[in-house]
Design an enzyme around this catalytic site. Sequence first.
Site, PDB file in Angstrom:
ATOM      1  N   ALA A   1      -6.248   3.424   7.704  1.00  0.00           N
ATOM      2  CA  ALA A   1      -4.802   3.466   7.952  1.00  0.00           C
ATOM      3  C   ALA A   1      -4.551   4.073   9.343  1.00  0.00           C
ATOM      4  CB  ALA A   1      -4.118   4.251   6.831  1.00  0.00           C
TER       5      ALA A   1
ATOM      6  N   ASP B   1       0.823  -1.202   0.000  1.00  0.00           N
ATOM      7  CA  ASP B   1       0.000   0.000   0.000  1.00  0.00           C
ATOM      8  C   ASP B   1       0.861   1.258   0.000  1.00  0.00           C
ATOM      9  OD1 ASP B   1      -2.237  -1.547  -0.084  1.00  0.00           O
ATOM     10  OD2 ASP B   1      -3.057  -0.901   1.839  1.00  0.00           O
ATOM     11  N   GLY B   2       2.044   1.186   0.624  1.00  0.00           N
ATOM     12  CA  GLY B   2       2.940   2.345   0.649  1.00  0.00           C
ATOM     13  C   GLY B   2       3.366   2.759  -0.750  1.00  0.00           C
TER      14      GLY B   2
ATOM     15  N   ASP C   1      -3.970  10.620   4.280  1.00  0.00           N
ATOM     16  CA  ASP C   1      -4.193  11.517   5.401  1.00  0.00           C
ATOM     17  C   ASP C   1      -3.165  12.636   5.478  1.00  0.00           C
ATOM     18  OD1 ASP C   1      -1.884  10.135   6.407  1.00  0.00           O
ATOM     19  OD2 ASP C   1      -3.207   8.652   7.309  1.00  0.00           O
TER      20      ASP C   1
ATOM     21  N   LEU D   1      -7.394   4.936  11.872  1.00  0.00           N
ATOM     22  CA  LEU D   1      -8.038   3.828  12.585  1.00  0.00           C
ATOM     23  C   LEU D   1      -7.285   3.524  13.890  1.00  0.00           C
ATOM     24  CD1 LEU D   1     -10.429   1.836  12.217  1.00  0.00           C
ATOM     25  CD2 LEU D   1      -8.838   0.257  11.142  1.00  0.00           C
TER      26      LEU D   1
ATOM     27  N   ASP E   1      -1.552  15.238  20.990  1.00  0.00           N
ATOM     28  CA  ASP E   1      -0.386  14.817  20.216  1.00  0.00           C
ATOM     29  C   ASP E   1      -0.523  15.249  18.761  1.00  0.00           C
ATOM     30  OD1 ASP E   1       0.622  13.593  22.439  1.00  0.00           O
ATOM     31  OD2 ASP E   1       0.764  11.593  21.569  1.00  0.00           O
TER      32      ASP E   1
ATOM     33  N   ARG F   1      -5.497  20.575  22.796  1.00  0.00           N
ATOM     34  CA  ARG F   1      -4.148  20.218  23.225  1.00  0.00           C
ATOM     35  C   ARG F   1      -4.047  18.708  23.057  1.00  0.00           C
ATOM     36  NH1 ARG F   1      -3.513  21.703  28.960  1.00  0.00           N
ATOM     37  NH2 ARG F   1      -1.276  21.777  28.569  1.00  0.00           N
TER      38      ARG F   1
ATOM     39  N   GLN G   1       4.603   9.978   4.338  1.00  0.00           N
ATOM     40  CA  GLN G   1       5.712   9.856   3.392  1.00  0.00           C
ATOM     41  C   GLN G   1       6.396  11.191   3.089  1.00  0.00           C
ATOM     42  OE1 GLN G   1       3.817   7.727   0.119  1.00  0.00           O
ATOM     43  NE2 GLN G   1       4.348   5.774   1.037  1.00  0.00           N
TER      44      GLN G   1
ATOM     45  N   ARG H   1       6.446  17.063  23.420  1.00  0.00           N
ATOM     46  CA  ARG H   1       5.530  18.070  23.989  1.00  0.00           C
ATOM     47  C   ARG H   1       4.255  18.139  23.163  1.00  0.00           C
ATOM     48  NH1 ARG H   1       8.887  22.192  26.243  1.00  0.00           N
ATOM     49  NH2 ARG H   1       9.871  21.140  27.994  1.00  0.00           N
TER      50      ARG H   1
END
Lengths: 305, 305, 305, 305
Positions: free
Chosen positions: B204, B86-87, B163, B207, B192, B190, B261, B173
Amino acid sequence: MKLSSAKAIISSIMHFPFKTVALVGKYNTQEISGPIVRLAEFLEQKGCKVLITVQTADRMGIPGFDSARLVDIGNVADLVIVLGGDGTMLNVARILAEYDVAVVGVNQGRLGFLTDVSVDTMTETLGEILDGEYTSENRFLLDVSVERDGDNEPVFHARAFNDVVVSKGATGRLIETEVFIDGQFVYSQRSDGLVIASPTGSTAYALSAGGPILHPTLEAMVLVPICPHTLSNRPIAVNSHAEIEVLVIRADDCNANFDGQRRLELKAGDRVRVRRSTHTLTLLRPRGHSYYDMLRQKLHWGEKL
Amino acid sequence: MKLSSAKAIISSIMHFPFKTVALVGKYNTQEISGPIVRLAEFLEQKGCKVLITVQTADRMGIPGFDSARLVDIGNVADLVIVLGGDGTMLNVARILAEYDVAVVGVNQGRLGFLTDVSVDTMTETLGEILDGEYTSENRFLLDVSVERDGDNEPVFHARAFNDVVVSKGATGRLIETEVFIDGQFVYSQRSDGLVIASPTGSTAYALSAGGPILHPTLEAMVLVPICPHTLSNRPIAVNSHAEIEVLVIRADDCNANFDGQRRLELKAGDRVRVRRSTHTLTLLRPRGHSYYDMLRQKLHWGEKL
Amino acid sequence: MKLSSAKAIISSIMHFPFKTVALVGKYNTQEISGPIVRLAEFLEQKGCKVLITVQTADRMGIPGFDSARLVDIGNVADLVIVLGGDGTMLNVARILAEYDVAVVGVNQGRLGFLTDVSVDTMTETLGEILDGEYTSENRFLLDVSVERDGDNEPVFHARAFNDVVVSKGATGRLIETEVFIDGQFVYSQRSDGLVIASPTGSTAYALSAGGPILHPTLEAMVLVPICPHTLSNRPIAVNSHAEIEVLVIRADDCNANFDGQRRLELKAGDRVRVRRSTHTLTLLRPRGHSYYDMLRQKLHWGEKL
Amino acid sequence: MKLSSAKAIISSIMHFPFKTVALVGKYNTQEISGPIVRLAEFLEQKGCKVLITVQTADRMGIPGFDSARLVDIGNVADLVIVLGGDGTMLNVARILAEYDVAVVGVNQGRLGFLTDVSVDTMTETLGEILDGEYTSENRFLLDVSVERDGDNEPVFHARAFNDVVVSKGATGRLIETEVFIDGQFVYSQRSDGLVIASPTGSTAYALSAGGPILHPTLEAMVLVPICPHTLSNRPIAVNSHAEIEVLVIRADDCNANFDGQRRLELKAGDRVRVRRSTHTLTLLRPRGHSYYDMLRQKLHWGEKL
């Protein structure tokens, strides 16, 4: 009196538990100099010997009180009052955990899980604590060592109060790890990373990653996968006396973070070992403190119907 | 025949839909040279003109077939066969999406969501596809632009098939962002980071971060927060024609990733705008292909009782 | 004016869009009689013909205004004002959806997703709406039929605005179902049940079960498993024009619920078919209404930093 | 030998740990009569006295062996072998927990968390266990009492091995509860219900409801909300010696379930109290048993890379 150390026992016998009280301010924050001075004066009036950390005293230009380095404070103080947020407390806790000193947290803003005395009512609350009106909690820390190149001699040591996080770096590529608990293979995981949290840390980053809340008295650590590729990878809570080992299998870019405040770059083959520290922090809570009240307020849970 | 382009219509009228077929191999992977040669010979026998991407042809030393750059392949090929995972398909899709060319994916290992023809049965399956035995899916892409320093003129453009991820970097942080949809303020977050996924990308990374599966035909994008500090921040699916804007408020260390990528370092004040691309990729599926069969197999869901 | 019906177009041409306005009160709730009378008098002053549902008028003893049954109101009213909570709106919506009538919701307590005009400011807000200051949203409903004993002729029909829930009953035993979408097998599932929600319902029960938020304009339905035994069973959003079929395989005790307000006991072998209804409800929103503001407030999301 | 009871110690000294062995078959399942007879004969050859539960012996018509009621078996047997699935084990465990008897589970189908000896290799495995080649685990149970009408005298008592579930019934209406831990108010919750699970139960229903896995040796219970209305209600793990109290505030239709096998209808005002039982079950594991291997296999986690 629940402090178990000899120092505490002696203090208790002498009916003067907190003779030497140290003040630690949030790093690099000018606005707490007022509260620190007020608190120092209040403590002197109460008959305590007051110490201010060198860093706080120097930076803020607070004259008239003795100052000392944090490690020296650990040796001589009976009580350390931390002014700042939970982040400041984490920083201080990792250092002070080696000494038998009680700690209490004063917060200028929204109360934290560890800093739950409001600056607005601090003299009243701390007065009660000095008078023995408090409960104390023992919170354990995590000791971490990292082995490299198959060498059993660790190349790195760290301590964490909240959590040890092994996670991907800036490239955004997921990492591959193998996890072992007490030497038993648990799973291979492709993920953004893994949080290993103490009960104290279970309400911090681990909670955002989908972990459970561990009551502070629970002798447990929790492993919380971060965005795991395998959807059935769920948080696992294990005995606090277990040894958790994370072996980095493949990682272009991988880090270990300790309380989100210290960091180490990891390489493939690194072994991160996490164990319960023998050290615990003694956290004092004002009378009437309730862990669940705090959770309910911070997480917007439902009040009584 | 469901291809809507003029080229496809002409091919269809001529009863020879896939006259020119191009082969693209996984980057830097020697082991697919055998399958590529076999496939090229098979296609020639079927009367197709065969092209191999320059990169694949040169690196693997495959003589006897014409080679061309990927962008030129887009102009002249009727069908592109991608050998890899898939990559590889993501990489190819971002470039080929501008051309009216159908794509099919052949996988040597475990079948992927986008590469669902097995190398073991590829000549049989591709023979059927050349004979018109297939269904086609149109998968849309995402166009991204990044504005900096309050300037409306973007400093960066990218395209993504799966995505767009705005996320924290190596320091660990958390970042602070504000999200707007069609100019309306949604929330401050706030976390990640934030995943903005197409239906293709919903199976991908999104999920793993806790997002829902969006059926490929759904005209929707989904915003999936990554480890949000506010526990009630949930995935939101919006119309694919909405414009999503992520404003970076505070970030020591923040990146935008495109299909995992490509990457751009972001600064506080950057605005990342995501829109549905006008381009779609035409993905051919073998007869009998079922999206749900694929999900069920890859996610270990229950078979019929 | 966004109402598409002929009635609305005529009204619009006549510059008098809401000539006949009906009032529907929350079932069996005495305390809204005051607001209803106030509203009725206000509407008369504005020159509207006022109708009150028979049930509300009789039970509350509100004299001086014409009353009518809800189904008749659908035929003659241009606007229906619902006083109550989202539950009352759901009840009314399932009936009124067959008629081309606009609906607006007034709430006495905490504002709901569907009832977002406060009783405290209702005359001002409704005055603006009567003057054409509003936006309108079309929300689709779900049509459900249940087949039994292998008979294609349904034994039961229902309509739902929020959701159709197939779930276990009082015994607490999990149920086994097979799910099909557009005739294609999706999975077998052992679980507490399955929620099939419209975008309107995505912020109701489906959200508690772990589903995503679907923007109201999205032409989608979402399947959300309730406590599935297979941990990788995730919510799936599909096109609103898909047909979803749930086949009850094993169930000692199983029910279908419609908006949590109607219920049918299911037996093994029952097939529950869910399709988008051709009917939509036209919901009027006060000027300045923002879907995201509402989400943010109700879910305690972060305001601007 | 890790059995702590006097009986076990004596057996151990006598070098004949499992003199009397009882066999319990899955209720009402004819197909296990073959394995039971084979096992009984094997045990006799090994010099054990064999007992078969009355229910199993009578129903299956197994002559030639002594039979006894389950409660009597608890008194006289040194080891009980359960043939069936985890459900059978739960049933047996709740009764046998009062006696100092070791238990091992044999499964005909897919191995369970509690029944991990395969019927295909049972004589070999059980032979090793009889020879002392095993490890033993102590799993604690939960004691439940229900108070009604403000009366401190409970109206109902039950025991659970996996979990106590307070949940809504057939009407599908959510229930409102207040939760207290050690007398401290935790939260009000509107939800489908609440699971209170032991470590043993943490891999059963609690896991489907989103709870963490608790290692069997962890002295903890976990509270897992089922589809809570408040999205920030997360699982909480507390000390196994805590008392958990669930007060039913509003419920048209509410039940308490114990291991999903016993049930009590609850009314508004009922108080459900859950405490760690003083009883534990001694579960024998074959040599080489690994808890994590079992988890990995059952949850499709990744093997070594």
